[in-house]
Structure formats: structure tokens, C-alpha cells
Design a protein around this motif. Structure first.
Motif, PDB file in Angstrom:
ATOM      1  N   UNK A  57       0.631  -1.109  -0.003  1.00  0.00           N
ATOM      2  CA  UNK A  57       0.044  -0.094  -0.213  1.00  0.00           C
ATOM      3  C   UNK A  57       0.839   1.142   0.027  1.00  0.00           C
ATOM      4  N   UNK A  58       1.910   1.342   0.717  1.00  0.00           N
ATOM      5  CA  UNK A  58       2.743   2.595   0.776  1.00  0.00           C
ATOM      6  C   UNK A  58       3.447   2.587  -0.487  1.00  0.00           C
ATOM      7  N   UNK A  59       4.055   1.436  -1.209  1.00  0.00           N
ATOM      8  CA  UNK A  59       4.393   1.763  -2.527  1.00  0.00           C
ATOM      9  C   UNK A  59       3.596   2.168  -3.521  1.00  0.00           C
ATOM     10  N   UNK A  60       2.307   1.823  -3.403  1.00  0.00           N
ATOM     11  CA  UNK A  60       1.236   2.237  -4.269  1.00  0.00           C
ATOM     12  C   UNK A  60       0.999   3.868  -3.927  1.00  0.00           C
ATOM     13  N   UNK A 104      11.299  10.011 -13.124  1.00  0.00           N
ATOM     14  CA  UNK A 104      11.937   8.470 -13.703  1.00  0.00           C
ATOM     15  C   UNK A 104      12.554   7.677 -12.865  1.00  0.00           C
ATOM     16  N   UNK A 105      13.396   8.043 -11.920  1.00  0.00           N
ATOM     17  CA  UNK A 105      14.200   7.381 -11.082  1.00  0.00           C
ATOM     18  C   UNK A 105      13.142   6.902  -9.973  1.00  0.00           C
ATOM     19  N   UNK A 106      12.180   7.648  -9.862  1.00  0.00           N
ATOM     20  CA  UNK A 106      11.277   7.267  -8.681  1.00  0.00           C
ATOM     21  C   UNK A 106      10.343   6.002  -9.474  1.00  0.00           C
ATOM     22  N   UNK A 107      10.168   6.143 -10.569  1.00  0.00           N
ATOM     23  CA  UNK A 107       9.142   5.256 -10.989  1.00  0.00           C
ATOM     24  C   UNK A 107      10.009   3.776 -11.163  1.00  0.00           C
ATOM     25  N   UNK A 150      10.957  -1.947  -5.936  1.00  0.00           N
ATOM     26  CA  UNK A 150      10.531  -2.241  -4.649  1.00  0.00           C
ATOM     27  C   UNK A 150       9.479  -3.205  -4.687  1.00  0.00           C
ATOM     28  N   UNK A 151       8.561  -3.186  -5.643  1.00  0.00           N
ATOM     29  CA  UNK A 151       7.363  -4.234  -5.934  1.00  0.00           C
ATOM     30  C   UNK A 151       8.023  -5.565  -6.084  1.00  0.00           C
ATOM     31  N   UNK A 152       9.194  -5.656  -6.956  1.00  0.00           N
ATOM     32  CA  UNK A 152       9.723  -6.922  -7.070  1.00  0.00           C
ATOM     33  C   UNK A 152      10.457  -7.465  -6.015  1.00  0.00           C
ATOM     34  N   UNK A 183      18.281  -4.695   0.826  1.00  0.00           N
ATOM     35  CA  UNK A 183      18.009  -3.970  -0.443  1.00  0.00           C
ATOM     36  C   UNK A 183      16.928  -2.898  -0.344  1.00  0.00           C
ATOM     37  N   UNK A 184      15.829  -3.332   0.361  1.00  0.00           N
ATOM     38  CA  UNK A 184      14.541  -2.342   0.454  1.00  0.00           C
ATOM     39  C   UNK A 184      15.111  -1.086   1.360  1.00  0.00           C
ATOM     40  N   UNK A 185      16.040  -1.421   2.393  1.00  0.00           N
ATOM     41  CA  UNK A 185      16.499  -0.175   3.116  1.00  0.00           C
ATOM     42  C   UNK A 185      17.495   0.644   2.375  1.00  0.00           C
ATOM     43  N   UNK A 186      18.163   0.169   1.249  1.00  0.00           N
ATOM     44  CA  UNK A 186      18.850   0.965   0.341  1.00  0.00           C
ATOM     45  C   UNK A 186      17.720   1.709  -0.637  1.00  0.00           C
ATOM     46  N   UNK A 187      16.836   1.170  -1.275  1.00  0.00           N
ATOM     47  CA  UNK A 187      15.644   1.759  -2.011  1.00  0.00           C
ATOM     48  C   UNK A 187      15.196   2.840  -1.498  1.00  0.00           C
ATOM     49  N   UNK A 188      14.878   2.668  -0.089  1.00  0.00           N
ATOM     50  CA  UNK A 188      14.055   3.555   0.861  1.00  0.00           C
ATOM     51  C   UNK A 188      15.114   5.039   1.004  1.00  0.00           C
ATOM     52  N   UNK A 189      16.379   4.998   1.031  1.00  0.00           N
ATOM     53  CA  UNK A 189      17.235   6.008   0.843  1.00  0.00           C
ATOM     54  C   UNK A 189      17.163   6.705  -0.295  1.00  0.00           C
TER      55      UNK A 189
END
Length: 273
Positions: free
Chosen positions: A141-144, A205-208, A214-216, A227-233
Motif C-alpha cells: 500500500x505504501x509503494x502504491x 523517472x528514477x522514482x518510477x 521495490x514491488x519486485x 536492499x529495501x533499506x537502500x531503496x528507501x534511501x
């Protein structure tokens, strides 16, 4: 048995003495089942109060009798007569009578406990899995929300292009009218720099791309916490740049909403193995 997320595997076992082999078996099972987490296991044994008969502690009895004798001698020296203590008086003193514990062979108990190790690990794994399913739904839901706000930022930035172009044209005409000696190439360079500073296309574009990654990771059953922690940064980095280059109230508001959702997402990521 309790557990929280951690960078590595930290096992803390608090088991009673006299249960030979239980700790090593439990530690081995936990190490095999889990790769990360601060996991603690505590076992407490309570002996049956009726398991042993009442017994006298001879050492405490000697200390109590010696104390009574000392009191009698002191009283006699001061001319005070005291009655002799009865057996009940002596038994009433703390520690004279103790509850006996029947001698037990702990080997049977150890076998029963070892047989329950797999059950314990399975129950704990099921609990973690249920918690993970709930956490997965929250993070989806947060990624959405991040995806929705990114699309809203894209629409707002696209709608602003005509306005930005018009404002630049008006400003350029005013500058040209006020200044006679001006280098056209320098004007072109300044306009290009202004356009680059106000363009948020790369950030969006980078956000998308981060949303897709993240969904993957969330749908992949493999551990993905780091990896998710890195993506959050990275999410937060792009949102900060978006706010700094926004140039409008509407785009700034979307950027701040993005930062709020990203911060919530990052908090949940700390619970992911």
C-alpha cells in the motif's frame, strides 16, 4: 520465545542448569532455521510443592540454637529470667524447616524438551510468516501511494511546462529591452541552466524505477531487508531533489507528501529480514 529483526543472528538462551545437551540442540536448531534476528528463549522450571517432605536444615538449626543460648546468657548476666524456648519456637525461625526436593532424573525431561524443539521452531516460524504477510500488505500500500504521488508530480510538472516557458519568455524580453549590448550565446546558456535546474523529469523517472524495484523485492520470498533499506534511501534522495527543484506550491506539496510516505515505508523496512 521472542524475536526482533537484527543485522545478524543473535541467540540469547536462558535455560535451567542440569538439562545436559538441551542448549546445544536448541542453539543448533535455531541457527539452522534462521539467518537474522535477535532471538531469545527462556525456560523456567517450577518444582511440585508436594514433591518432597519437610526437612530440617541442620546448619540453620545450629545457628538458631546458638542465638537462643546467647540471648539466655545475656539475660542471666543482667538479672533477667527468661523462659526456655520450646521446640515450636525453634521451628518457627526462618530457614530451620525447608521443603525437601525429591531426587529426579532429568534425562526424561530433556528428551521431552528436545522433542519439542522442532514444534517450537515451527510455531515461531509460522508466527513470523503471518506477521510478514501483514507487513507485506502494508508495504504494498505504501509503494502504491508513492507510485500515485509520483504520477501526480509528473502531471503537475507537465502542466507547468507551458507556464514556465511563458515566464521565461517574458523575462527574456524584459532583459533584452533593458540591455542593448548582450551576447545571444550567453542568453542561451543561462536559459539552458534554468531549464535544467527546474526540470524534474530524471527524478520522476528514477522514482518510477525504484517503485518497480521495490514491488519486485516485496513479492520475492527471498530476504530483501537490506536492499529495501537502500531503496528507501534512494526514494528519499529523489523526493528531496524534487522538493528543491519544484518551483511551485503544488509540486512542493506533492514532494512533502512523498517524503512522509517514504519515511513510513522506511520504518516498516526495518522489520524485514
Amino acid at each position: 520465545m521472542r524475536g526482533v529483526n537484527a543485522r545478524g543472528l543473535d541467540l540469547r538462551l536462558r535455560l535451567p542448569d542440569g538439562l545436559g545437551g538441551l542448549e546445544s540442540a536448541l542453539r543448533g536448531a535455531l541457527t539452522k532455521a534462521f539467518a537474522r534476528g535477535n532471538i531469545s528463549v527462556a525456560l523456567r522450571l517450577t518444582h511440585n510443592a508436594n514433591a518432597g517432605a519437610l526437612q530440617l536444615d541442620p546448619f540453620q538449626l545450629d545457628r538458631v540454637l546458638a542465638a537462643f543460648e546467647q540471648v539466655q546468657e545475656r539475660a542471666f548476666a543482667m538479672g533477667v529470667t527468661l523462659g526456655q524456648p520450646s521446640a515450636a519456637d525453634v521451628l518457627a525461625q526462618g530457614g530451620v524447616v525447608v521443603q525437601g526436593v525429591a531426587d529426579e532424573d532429568s534425562s526424561l525431561l530433556v528428551r521431552v524438551l528436545m522433542a519439542d524443539i522442532d514444534v517450537l521452531v515451527a510455531d515461531f516460524t509460522a508466527m513470523r510468516s503471518a506477521e510478514g504477510d501483514a507487513l507485506q500488505a502494508i508495504m504494498r500500500d505504501q509503494i502504491a501511494d508513492i507510485d500515485r504521488l509520483t504520477n501526480a508530480a509528473t502531471a503537475t510538472a507537465t502542466a507547468r511546462r507551458t507556464e514556465v516557458s511563458t515566464n521565461l519568455t517574458v523575462s527574456l524580453k524584459r532583459i533584452v529591452a533593458d540591455v542593448t549590448d548582450i551576447d545571444p550565446s550567453r542568453i542561451a546558456q543561462e536559459l539552458a541552466m534554468i531549464a535544467v535546474k527546474s526540470d524534474v523529469t530524471e527524478e520522476l523517472d528514477r522514482l518510477r524505477a525504484h517503485v518497480a524495484a521495490a514491488r519486485s523485492l516485496i513479492d520475492d520470498p527471498a530476504p530483501a531487508g537490506r536492499k529495501l533499506d537502500f531503496l528507501a534511501q534512494e526514494f528519499n534522495r529523489e523526493a528531496n531533489t524534487l522538493c528543491s527543484k519544484a518551483g511551485s506550491v503544488d509540486l512542493t506539496r506533492i514532494g512533502l507528501d512523498l517524503k512522509a510516505v517514504i519515511d513510513q515505508f522506511r520504518e516498516q523496512v526495518q522489520n524485514v529480514e
